[in-house]
Enzyme design. Structure first.
Site, PDB file in Angstrom:
ATOM      1  N   ALA A  53     -50.758  25.311  11.646  1.00 44.10           N
ATOM      2  CA  ALA A  53     -49.991  24.952  12.833  1.00 44.10           C
ATOM      3  C   ALA A  53     -50.608  23.705  13.416  1.00 44.10           C
ATOM      4  CB  ALA A  53     -50.008  26.088  13.847  1.00 44.10           C
ATOM      5  N   LYS A  54     -49.915  23.193  14.423  1.00 43.81           N
ATOM      6  CA  LYS A  54     -50.374  21.928  14.959  1.00 43.81           C
ATOM      7  C   LYS A  54     -51.804  22.009  15.493  1.00 43.81           C
ATOM      8  CE  LYS A  54     -46.919  20.364  17.202  1.00 43.81           C
ATOM      9  NZ  LYS A  54     -46.265  20.073  18.462  1.00 43.81           N
ATOM     10  N   ARG A  55     -52.151  23.176  16.028  1.00 42.77           N
ATOM     11  CA  ARG A  55     -53.500  23.256  16.610  1.00 42.77           C
ATOM     12  C   ARG A  55     -54.587  23.074  15.551  1.00 42.77           C
ATOM     13  NH1 ARG A  55     -55.248  27.975  15.354  1.00 42.77           N
ATOM     14  NH2 ARG A  55     -53.688  29.445  14.611  1.00 42.77           N
TER      15      ARG A  55
END
Ligand code: GLU
Ligand code: ZN
Length: 319
Positions: free
Chosen positions: A244-246
């Protein structure tokens, strides 16, 4: 097969996206079909400026050229959802003419309070149907539009997950077709586009499996034939959670751009992903075009989650 890759330009292309795109590209090429790219840039606050161009550049760099889509056009242009709002409005109008749409003025908090048994889904509780009763709508509030979902079991077969059955009326209830800010919902837009673009097979991450019954229902209500579904188990980051983006803030090497900057060759990335998809027995550097013959013998698919190779990811120094 006509296949599509439909990224949301909310960040850079990560390995999970490249994996899905390679599978769709090879399934299209191996069957003499078309590989379509559609930019899902419908949600203005979430769109990151420049991200769409970077995603397209990364696809080119990997060798995943597309037959129809941004930059090249095609018979169903435009291929950017932000430019297709008129088609979504027309589909909603068609459903509304059959009495299948109603305005809803509920807030998120009201829906949460009204739901008797909160549904455990990511998308929050089932909508309890409050505004089916016009007397309960609140004047003066912006209204979303919801689909009057029939109480029936939707069945479909996923090439990887197998046979599924879901009564959407029980799981999510009447879902949103157009948000109160006027933007078409993801569910509606994806179905309108897949039908118009004559997509006959959808390869995507299995995080979207819970949306599929809604999309089958909508496709049928719009008089169309839903595509074949191939939901790939997600690509997992070094912590075992879906990419995911994190991850971009905690690790280097989860996006195609970071791997390129670290000196990893495009053919090395493609080779690893192709082996993960079962097209080859072992990772060997290869361009996507060179894998088409192999994909004819062994269609890209995978039933187990795929972990980003450890050699590629490094925690950032600051964490
Ligand atoms: N735009 C969605 C995403 O990036 C994919 C939509 C789809 O494949 O149906 O997650
Ligand atoms: Zn409501």
């Amino acid at each position: 097969m006509r296949e599509r890759f439909a990224p949301s330009p909310t960040g850079d292309l990560h390995l999970g996206g490249a994996y899905v795109a390679l599978a769709a590209f090879l399934r299209a090429r191996a069957t003499g079909g078309a590989f379509v790219v559609r930019m899902e840039d419908l949600d203005p606050p979430r769109v990151v400026p420049g991200a769409a161009d970077r995603i397209l550049d990364d696809l080119c760099w990997l060798g995943l050229g597309w037959d129809e889509g941004p930059r090249v056009g095609g018979p169903f242009a435009p291929y950017e959802q932000s430019r297709r709002q008129g088609r979504y409005d027309a589909a909603i109008a068609e459903l509304a003419a059959r009495g299948l749409v109603y305005p809803c003025t509920c807030t998120r908090a009201e829906i949460a309070r009204a739901a008797s048994a909160p549904h455990a889904g990511e998308e929050g509780p089932r909508y309890p149907g409050t505004c089916r009763d016009p007397a309960r709508r609140r004047e003066g509030r912006p209204a979303a539009l919801r689909l009057r979902v029939p109480d029936e079991i939707i069945r479909f077969v996923d090439a990887i997950a197998g046979a599924r059955a879901e009564n959407v009326a029980e799981t999510v209830g009447d879902f949103v077709l157009r948000r109160a800010d006027g933007v078409a919902s993801y569910q509606l837009a994806v179905v309108v586009d897949d039908l118009e673009m004559r997509i006959d097979e959808v390869v995507r991450g299995d995080d979207l499996l819970p949306s599929t019954a809604r999309q089958v229902l909508l496709a049928r209500l719009l008089g169309g034939e839903p595509p074949r579904w191939v939901h790939l188990p997600l690509v997992l980051g070094p912590d075992g959670e879906r990419l995911a983006k994190r991850h971009q803030s905690r690790f280097r090497g989860s996006t195609v751009a970071e791997l390129r900057e670290a000196g990893v060759a495009a053919e090395e990335i493609v080779g690893v992903l192709a082996a993960a998809l079962g097209v080859t027995d072992a990772p060997r550097p290869a361009a996507p075009d060179a894998l088409i013959a192999a994909a004819r013998e062994r269609a890209p698919a995978r039933t187990a989650p795929f972990h980003v190779p450890e050699a590629w990811v490094r925690p950032r120094a600051s964490h």
